[in-house]
Design an enzyme around this catalytic site. Structure first.
Site, PDB file in Angstrom:
ATOM      1  N   GLY A 192      37.383  39.252  19.912  1.00 56.01           N
ATOM      2  CA  GLY A 192      36.891  38.134  19.091  1.00 56.01           C
ATOM      3  C   GLY A 192      37.859  36.973  19.185  1.00 56.01           C
ATOM      4  N   ARG A 193      37.714  36.168  20.232  1.00 50.25           N
ATOM      5  CA  ARG A 193      38.625  35.026  20.421  1.00 50.25           C
ATOM      6  C   ARG A 193      38.343  33.936  19.393  1.00 50.25           C
ATOM      7  NH1 ARG A 193      38.330  36.056  26.105  1.00 50.25           N
ATOM      8  NH2 ARG A 193      36.403  34.866  26.164  1.00 50.25           N
TER       9      ARG A 193
ATOM     10  N   ARG B 238      30.883  35.620  36.036  1.00 50.69           N
ATOM     11  CA  ARG B 238      31.017  34.249  35.532  1.00 50.69           C
ATOM     12  C   ARG B 238      31.107  33.372  36.774  1.00 50.69           C
ATOM     13  NH1 ARG B 238      32.187  35.250  29.951  1.00 50.69           N
ATOM     14  NH2 ARG B 238      33.256  37.236  29.722  1.00 50.69           N
TER      15      ARG B 238
ATOM     16  N   GLU C 190      42.435  47.863   4.965  1.00 50.86           N
ATOM     17  CA  GLU C 190      43.056  47.230   3.794  1.00 50.86           C
ATOM     18  C   GLU C 190      43.023  45.709   3.935  1.00 50.86           C
ATOM     19  OE1 GLU C 190      44.052  50.222   4.710  1.00 50.86           O
ATOM     20  OE2 GLU C 190      43.603  51.020   2.725  1.00 50.86           O
TER      21      GLU C 190
ATOM     22  N   VAL D  12      11.252  44.500  32.697  1.00 52.99           N
ATOM     23  CA  VAL D  12      10.570  44.979  33.909  1.00 52.99           C
ATOM     24  C   VAL D  12       9.260  45.683  33.552  1.00 52.99           C
ATOM     25  CG1 VAL D  12      10.750  46.586  35.865  1.00 52.99           C
ATOM     26  CG2 VAL D  12      12.686  45.109  35.277  1.00 52.99           C
TER      27      VAL D  12
ATOM     28  N   GLY E 278      29.939  38.234  29.660  1.00 52.88           N
ATOM     29  CA  GLY E 278      30.503  39.573  29.428  1.00 52.88           C
ATOM     30  C   GLY E 278      29.403  40.608  29.311  1.00 52.88           C
TER      31      GLY E 278
ATOM     32  N   ASP F  59      27.934  35.915  18.109  1.00 49.69           N
ATOM     33  CA  ASP F  59      28.246  34.534  17.718  1.00 49.69           C
ATOM     34  C   ASP F  59      27.128  33.565  18.108  1.00 49.69           C
ATOM     35  OD1 ASP F  59      28.567  34.739  20.451  1.00 49.69           O
ATOM     36  OD2 ASP F  59      30.484  33.699  20.534  1.00 49.69           O
TER      37      ASP F  59
ATOM     38  N   ARG G  80      51.528  56.152   7.881  1.00 50.61           N
ATOM     39  CA  ARG G  80      51.916  54.929   8.580  1.00 50.61           C
ATOM     40  C   ARG G  80      50.916  53.791   8.358  1.00 50.61           C
ATOM     41  NH1 ARG G  80      54.415  57.339  13.691  1.00 50.61           N
ATOM     42  NH2 ARG G  80      56.609  57.111  13.160  1.00 50.61           N
TER      43      ARG G  80
ATOM     44  N   THR H 159      25.592  39.709  23.831  1.00 47.74           N
ATOM     45  CA  THR H 159      27.043  39.525  23.768  1.00 47.74           C
ATOM     46  C   THR H 159      27.594  40.318  22.602  1.00 47.74           C
ATOM     47  OG1 THR H 159      28.827  37.948  23.342  1.00 47.74           O
ATOM     48  CG2 THR H 159      26.664  37.326  22.520  1.00 47.74           C
ATOM     49  N   ILE H 160      28.739  40.958  22.812  1.00 45.60           N
ATOM     50  CA  ILE H 160      29.284  41.799  21.737  1.00 45.60           C
ATOM     51  C   ILE H 160      29.787  40.956  20.568  1.00 45.60           C
ATOM     52  CG2 ILE H 160      29.880  43.656  23.330  1.00 45.60           C
ATOM     53  CD1 ILE H 160      32.860  42.835  22.893  1.00 45.60           C
ATOM     54  N   ASP H 161      30.006  39.662  20.799  1.00 48.83           N
ATOM     55  CA  ASP H 161      30.621  38.819  19.764  1.00 48.83           C
ATOM     56  C   ASP H 161      29.715  38.492  18.577  1.00 48.83           C
ATOM     57  OD1 ASP H 161      32.978  38.675  21.172  1.00 48.83           O
ATOM     58  OD2 ASP H 161      32.357  36.921  22.316  1.00 48.83           O
TER      59      ASP H 161
ATOM     60  N   GLN I  53      35.932  48.698  23.794  1.00 51.56           N
ATOM     61  CA  GLN I  53      34.982  48.267  22.759  1.00 51.56           C
ATOM     62  C   GLN I  53      33.587  47.976  23.311  1.00 51.56           C
ATOM     63  OE1 GLN I  53      37.049  45.204  19.999  1.00 51.56           O
ATOM     64  NE2 GLN I  53      38.495  45.650  21.615  1.00 51.56           N
TER      65      GLN I  53
ATOM     66  N   ARG J  73      15.155  46.986  31.253  1.00 55.09           N
ATOM     67  CA  ARG J  73      14.042  47.942  31.333  1.00 55.09           C
ATOM     68  C   ARG J  73      12.810  47.378  30.629  1.00 55.09           C
ATOM     69  NH1 ARG J  73      12.277  51.806  27.653  1.00 55.09           N
ATOM     70  NH2 ARG J  73      11.381  53.721  28.532  1.00 55.09           N
TER      71      ARG J  73
ATOM     72  N   ASP K  26      26.306  32.458  24.760  1.00 50.67           N
ATOM     73  CA  ASP K  26      25.930  31.039  24.655  1.00 50.67           C
ATOM     74  C   ASP K  26      26.313  30.233  25.895  1.00 50.67           C
ATOM     75  OD1 ASP K  26      28.593  31.089  24.048  1.00 50.67           O
ATOM     76  OD2 ASP K  26      28.448  29.626  22.411  1.00 50.67           O
TER      77      ASP K  26
HETATM   78  P1  ATP Z   1      30.137  36.052  26.494  1.00 55.56           P
HETATM   79  O1  ATP Z   1      29.800  35.578  25.111  1.00 55.56           O
HETATM   80  O2  ATP Z   1      29.985  37.506  26.651  1.00 55.56           O
HETATM   81  O3  ATP Z   1      31.447  35.498  26.999  1.00 55.56           O
HETATM   82  P2  ATP Z   1      28.729  33.968  27.853  1.00 55.56           P
HETATM   83  O4  ATP Z   1      27.352  33.892  28.389  1.00 55.56           O
HETATM   84  O5  ATP Z   1      29.051  33.013  26.731  1.00 55.56           O
HETATM   85  O6  ATP Z   1      28.988  35.475  27.450  1.00 55.56           O
HETATM   86  P3  ATP Z   1      30.322  32.439  29.726  1.00 55.56           P
HETATM   87  O7  ATP Z   1      31.375  32.864  30.670  1.00 55.56           O
HETATM   88  O8  ATP Z   1      30.651  31.393  28.710  1.00 55.56           O
HETATM   89  O9  ATP Z   1      29.764  33.768  29.047  1.00 55.56           O
HETATM   90  O10 ATP Z   1      29.075  31.888  30.558  1.00 55.56           O
HETATM   91  C1  ATP Z   1      28.512  32.646  31.605  1.00 55.56           C
HETATM   92  C2  ATP Z   1      28.200  31.772  32.772  1.00 55.56           C
HETATM   93  O11 ATP Z   1      27.253  30.759  32.380  1.00 55.56           O
HETATM   94  C3  ATP Z   1      29.362  30.969  33.331  1.00 55.56           C
HETATM   95  O12 ATP Z   1      30.166  31.695  34.209  1.00 55.56           O
HETATM   96  C4  ATP Z   1      28.627  29.857  34.085  1.00 55.56           C
HETATM   97  O13 ATP Z   1      28.165  30.323  35.315  1.00 55.56           O
HETATM   98  C5  ATP Z   1      27.439  29.595  33.184  1.00 55.56           C
HETATM   99  N1  ATP Z   1      27.705  28.431  32.329  1.00 55.56           N
HETATM  100  C6  ATP Z   1      28.454  28.370  31.216  1.00 55.56           C
HETATM  101  N2  ATP Z   1      28.492  27.119  30.715  1.00 55.56           N
HETATM  102  C7  ATP Z   1      27.747  26.357  31.548  1.00 55.56           C
HETATM  103  C8  ATP Z   1      27.393  24.979  31.598  1.00 55.56           C
HETATM  104  N3  ATP Z   1      27.781  24.139  30.653  1.00 55.56           N
HETATM  105  N4  ATP Z   1      26.627  24.575  32.627  1.00 55.56           N
HETATM  106  C9  ATP Z   1      26.195  25.431  33.561  1.00 55.56           C
HETATM  107  N5  ATP Z   1      26.509  26.734  33.580  1.00 55.56           N
HETATM  108  C10 ATP Z   1      27.263  27.200  32.603  1.00 55.56           C
END
Ligand code: ATP
Length: 320
Positions: free
Chosen positions: A171-172, A72, A188, A24, A11, A130, A163, A126-128, A252, A21, A103
């Site tokens: 945040g899943r 992705r 609240e 680079v 994301g 986590d 209201r 990542t915005i999460d 967000q 930036r 992650d």
């Molecule tokens: P966000 O937290 O914003 O969702 P993220 O990096 O966790 O970011 P993911 O969609 O989980 O987002 O992972 C991004 C990309 O990383 C996936 O589309 C895939 O290409 C690669 N990826 C994720 N897990 C694996 C894995 N176990 N092996 C190889 N590639 C992976």
């Protein structure tokens, strides 16, 4: 190290551009060439890349999203996908790779390193918020500020119409956005995936507030804990009170990164380059107690970042 590659994955998060930036400019400062890989691991597999210069990253420090775009890629999870990407890296003369993402992206980076031994460094974007091993990830601060901005605006309407508003935020699996924005926005009640909630308790608090003359109530819900609409229906069933639900969704993520995110991105991006120059590989950058640190990638994605639940207790006390 003469040439490195950089990509953004998963994301998008505000501050990714500031990190690009930093990578680079820091690399060029040390005489290292940089190849920008477009659309994350998808573009890596397709060989969608271009060389970057000082001008490539001009005027992006304040922009949300990512100029390298993000994606992705299922194919990168396969051995064949990673081999295609590796061949492209070799052809482009890339000797080290910096991956900015969450992650999932770190898992991909570690797998890629294991398969092809191309040195890789992860930067948490990542915005999460986590990701284990870092107090903050790039994009989190901007996202919570976006949410608090929205809460402030909704609060005006909530007060005028007396209201109850339910605000559903991203945040899943992780309640960090809801928790931080909920405390900062004076909610609240805050509902997060990590802590079971009792809707009756929330309703009782709501009714106590009405009794003492409160003009409005705000309930912040993380999308992974409960749907905002469902919480609204349950409150209506239990109390007969109408609520208004706002699902903040994608507003967000974007917008100009906050100072905190820009500084974090600059420091982390520069550190990632230093690690590659230092001959290190398979590491993730983090920030701990104001210091920029690094961990094994595996340590980062195999551990769960603990949410600071004390904040939930504090928010409860302050919204009594
Ligand atoms: P966000 O937290 O914003 O969702 P993220 O990096 O966790 O970011 P993911 O969609 O989980 O987002 O992972 C991004 C990309 O990383 C996936 O589309 C895939 O290409 C690669 N990826 C994720 N897990 C694996 C894995 N176990 N092996 C190889 N590639 C992976």
């Amino acid at each position: 190290m003469q040439r490195i590659g950089i990509l953004t994955s998963g994301g998008d998060a505000s501050g990714m551009n500031s990190a690009i930036r930093a990578v680079v400019r820091k690399a060029i400062y040390h005489g290292i060439e940089v190849v920008g890989i477009n659309r994350g691991y998808s573009g890596f597999i397709d060989g969608d890349m271009q060389s970057m210069n000082l001008g490539s990253v001009a005027d992006i420090i304040h922009r949300g999203g990512t100029i390298l775009r993000t994606a992705r890629s299922r194919e990168f999870a396969t051995s064949e996908g990673k081999t295609k990407a590796y061949k492209n890296a070799v052809q482009a003369g890339i000797q080290g790779l910096i991956v900015i993402g969450g992650d999932g992206s770190f898992r991909g980076a570690a797998d890629f390193y294991e398969q092809h031994q191309l040195p890789v460094i992860g930067v948490p974007g990542t915005i999460d918020n986590d990701i284990f091993g870092t107090d903050y990830s790039i994009g989190f601060d901007t996202a919570v500020n976006n949410v608090v901005d929205a809460i402030n605006k909704i609060r005006d309407t909530a007060t005028s119409h007396e209201r109850t508003f339910i605000i559903e935020v991203m945040g899943r699996d992780c309640g960090a956005i809801a928790l931080t924005a909920g405390l900062a926005g004076g909610a609240e009640s805050i509902i997060i995936p990590e802590v079971p909630f009792d809707i009756k308790e929330i309703c009782a608090k709501l009714m106590r507030g009405v009794k003492r003359g409160k003009l409005h109530s705000m309930i912040v819900v993380a999308e992974g804990a409960a749907g905002g609409l469902k919480v609204g229906q349950d409150i209506k069933t239990l109390t007969g009170t109408d609520t208004k639900v706002t699902i903040l969704g994608h507003l967000q993520r974007g917008g100009s990164p906050t100072v905190l995110d820009r500084v974090l991105a600059a420091r982390m991006g520069a550190k990632a380059v230093e690690l590659l120059m230092d001959g290190q590989a398979n590491k993730a950058v983090g920030m701990h107690c104001e210091k920029i640190v690094s961990y094994e990638l595996e340590t980062v994605f195999k551990n769960k970042k603990e949410l600071n639940i004390d904040i939930l207790e504090l928010a409860k006390i302050l919204s009594i």
